[in-house]
Motif scaffolding. Structure first.
Motif, PDB file in Angstrom:
ATOM      1  N   ALA A 131       0.874  -0.959  -0.529  1.00 49.16           N
ATOM      2  CA  ALA A 131       0.188   0.457  -0.100  1.00 49.16           C
ATOM      3  C   ALA A 131       0.947   0.959   0.050  1.00 49.16           C
ATOM      4  O   ALA A 131      -0.029   2.232  -1.083  1.00 49.16           O
ATOM      5  CB  ALA A 131      -0.950  -0.019   1.182  1.00 49.16           C
ATOM      6  N   LEU A 132       2.187   1.405   0.943  1.00 48.77           N
ATOM      7  CA  LEU A 132       2.474   2.521   0.725  1.00 48.77           C
ATOM      8  C   LEU A 132       3.160   2.376  -0.738  1.00 48.77           C
ATOM      9  O   LEU A 132       3.118   3.307  -1.055  1.00 48.77           O
ATOM     10  CB  LEU A 132       3.802   2.498   1.384  1.00 48.77           C
ATOM     11  CG  LEU A 132       5.268   3.045   2.394  1.00 48.77           C
ATOM     12  CD1 LEU A 132       4.476   4.996   2.227  1.00 48.77           C
ATOM     13  CD2 LEU A 132       6.499   2.979   3.142  1.00 48.77           C
ATOM     14  N   LEU A 133       4.034   1.880  -0.758  1.00 51.06           N
ATOM     15  CA  LEU A 133       4.787   1.511  -2.057  1.00 51.06           C
ATOM     16  C   LEU A 133       3.615   2.236  -3.981  1.00 51.06           C
ATOM     17  O   LEU A 133       3.492   2.646  -4.461  1.00 51.06           O
ATOM     18  CB  LEU A 133       5.303   0.557  -2.905  1.00 51.06           C
ATOM     19  CG  LEU A 133       6.768   0.057  -1.818  1.00 51.06           C
ATOM     20  CD1 LEU A 133       6.830  -1.083  -2.189  1.00 51.06           C
ATOM     21  CD2 LEU A 133       7.290   1.183  -1.891  1.00 51.06           C
ATOM     22  N   THR A 134       2.093   1.713  -2.940  1.00 52.22           N
ATOM     23  CA  THR A 134       1.473   1.828  -4.660  1.00 52.22           C
ATOM     24  C   THR A 134       1.068   3.670  -4.347  1.00 52.22           C
ATOM     25  O   THR A 134       0.320   4.394  -5.281  1.00 52.22           O
ATOM     26  CB  THR A 134      -0.314   0.835  -4.232  1.00 52.22           C
ATOM     27  OG1 THR A 134       0.132  -0.264  -4.902  1.00 52.22           O
ATOM     28  CG2 THR A 134      -0.957   1.675  -5.433  1.00 52.22           C
ATOM     29  N   THR A 135       0.891   3.631  -3.336  1.00 54.20           N
ATOM     30  CA  THR A 135       0.768   5.387  -3.154  1.00 54.20           C
ATOM     31  C   THR A 135       2.062   6.572  -3.555  1.00 54.20           C
ATOM     32  O   THR A 135       1.511   7.708  -3.793  1.00 54.20           O
ATOM     33  CB  THR A 135       0.689   5.860  -0.763  1.00 54.20           C
ATOM     34  OG1 THR A 135      -0.443   5.354  -0.650  1.00 54.20           O
ATOM     35  CG2 THR A 135      -0.039   7.511  -1.464  1.00 54.20           C
ATOM     36  N   LEU A 136       3.365   5.666  -3.029  1.00 55.95           N
ATOM     37  CA  LEU A 136       4.470   6.936  -4.246  1.00 55.95           C
ATOM     38  C   LEU A 136       4.494   6.433  -4.809  1.00 55.95           C
ATOM     39  O   LEU A 136       4.661   7.569  -6.083  1.00 55.95           O
ATOM     40  CB  LEU A 136       5.748   5.703  -3.560  1.00 55.95           C
ATOM     41  CG  LEU A 136       6.008   6.271  -2.090  1.00 55.95           C
ATOM     42  CD1 LEU A 136       6.926   5.332  -1.292  1.00 55.95           C
ATOM     43  CD2 LEU A 136       6.248   6.869  -1.816  1.00 55.95           C
ATOM     44  N   ALA A 137       4.299   5.307  -5.639  1.00 55.88           N
ATOM     45  CA  ALA A 137       3.913   5.429  -7.331  1.00 55.88           C
ATOM     46  C   ALA A 137       2.556   5.989  -7.631  1.00 55.88           C
ATOM     47  O   ALA A 137       3.053   7.133  -8.662  1.00 55.88           O
ATOM     48  CB  ALA A 137       3.861   4.153  -8.306  1.00 55.88           C
ATOM     49  N   ARG A 138       1.280   6.005  -7.436  1.00 59.63           N
ATOM     50  CA  ARG A 138      -0.003   7.417  -6.938  1.00 59.63           C
ATOM     51  C   ARG A 138       0.374   8.466  -7.518  1.00 59.63           C
ATOM     52  O   ARG A 138       0.180   9.414  -7.964  1.00 59.63           O
ATOM     53  CB  ARG A 138      -1.424   6.001  -6.347  1.00 59.63           C
ATOM     54  CG  ARG A 138      -2.368   7.087  -7.307  1.00 59.63           C
ATOM     55  CD  ARG A 138      -3.389   7.096  -5.826  1.00 59.63           C
ATOM     56  NE  ARG A 138      -2.755   6.380  -4.931  1.00 59.63           N
ATOM     57  CZ  ARG A 138      -2.995   5.384  -4.761  1.00 59.63           C
ATOM     58  NH1 ARG A 138      -3.922   4.450  -4.971  1.00 59.63           N
ATOM     59  NH2 ARG A 138      -3.064   4.933  -3.047  1.00 59.63           N
ATOM     60  N   ASN A 139       1.085   9.274  -5.432  1.00 58.97           N
ATOM     61  CA  ASN A 139       1.563  10.450  -5.899  1.00 58.97           C
ATOM     62  C   ASN A 139       2.761  10.488  -6.873  1.00 58.97           C
ATOM     63  O   ASN A 139       2.616  11.870  -7.804  1.00 58.97           O
ATOM     64  CB  ASN A 139       2.494   9.865  -5.020  1.00 58.97           C
ATOM     65  CG  ASN A 139       1.942  10.209  -3.597  1.00 58.97           C
ATOM     66  OD1 ASN A 139       0.860  10.483  -3.036  1.00 58.97           O
ATOM     67  ND2 ASN A 139       2.522  10.395  -2.239  1.00 58.97           N
ATOM     68  N   VAL A 140       3.505  10.693  -7.650  1.00 56.63           N
ATOM     69  CA  VAL A 140       4.472  10.189  -9.310  1.00 56.63           C
ATOM     70  C   VAL A 140       3.544  10.728 -10.656  1.00 56.63           C
ATOM     71  O   VAL A 140       3.607  11.795 -10.944  1.00 56.63           O
ATOM     72  CB  VAL A 140       5.616   8.715  -9.089  1.00 56.63           C
ATOM     73  CG1 VAL A 140       6.374   9.892 -10.399  1.00 56.63           C
ATOM     74  CG2 VAL A 140       6.902   9.597  -8.037  1.00 56.63           C
TER      75      VAL A 140
END
Length: 145
Positions: A131-140
């Motif tokens: 979930a954390l990495l998905t949020t980072l990807a979504r932010n980018v």
């Protein structure tokens, strides 16, 4: 965020990305695969046959890259490409029996890679990581538009 913290975050992400890709390449070499091809095989194993353009979207790569990967995997006997019945311009891509076996081997490699990557991290943190990495990807991604 100050520069020191920004630099630490960005460098950590960059190094993880580079090292992860290099490790993927090492693990895939005995299977005769290159990085990116494993994602294509796993997507088809998850979804079943797909139109090549949809596969490109699902993988987040440009259509010419998918065309190149599918041609190579087809030449090796792992994929079958056929014209879509309703649209002759579209191509349906599906795993062959050989491709299904290879996808199973890729799943094993994927498990090894994940276990190596998260070694020493608490189970709770590992559970939160996707979930954390998905949020980072979504932010980018949000800033790409």
């Amino acid at each position: 965020m100050d520069f020191a913290q920004a630099d630490a975050v960005n460098q950590a992400i960059r190094l993880l990305s580079l090292r992860h890709r290099a490790r993927v390449a090492t693990l895939l070499t005995p299977l005769g695969l290159h990085p990116g091809q494993e994602a294509l095989l796993l997507e088809l194993a998850r979804t079943g046959p797909m139109i090549q353009a949809q596969l490109s979207g699902a993988l987040g790569v440009e259509p010419p890259s998918v065309t190149l990967m599918t041609r190579k995997l087809e030449a090796q006997g792992h994929l079958r490409r056929t014209p879509a019945p309703n649209d002759r311009r579209a191509t349906i891509v599906e795993l062959t029996e050989s491709g299904e076996k290879l996808a199973g081997q890729v799943k094993e490699v994927w498990c090894v890679l994940a276990e190596e990557t998260v070694a020493g991290i608490a189970d709770r943190a590992v559970a939160e990581l996707p979930a954390l990495l998905t949020t980072l990807a979504r932010n980018v991604d949000a800033k790409q538009s």
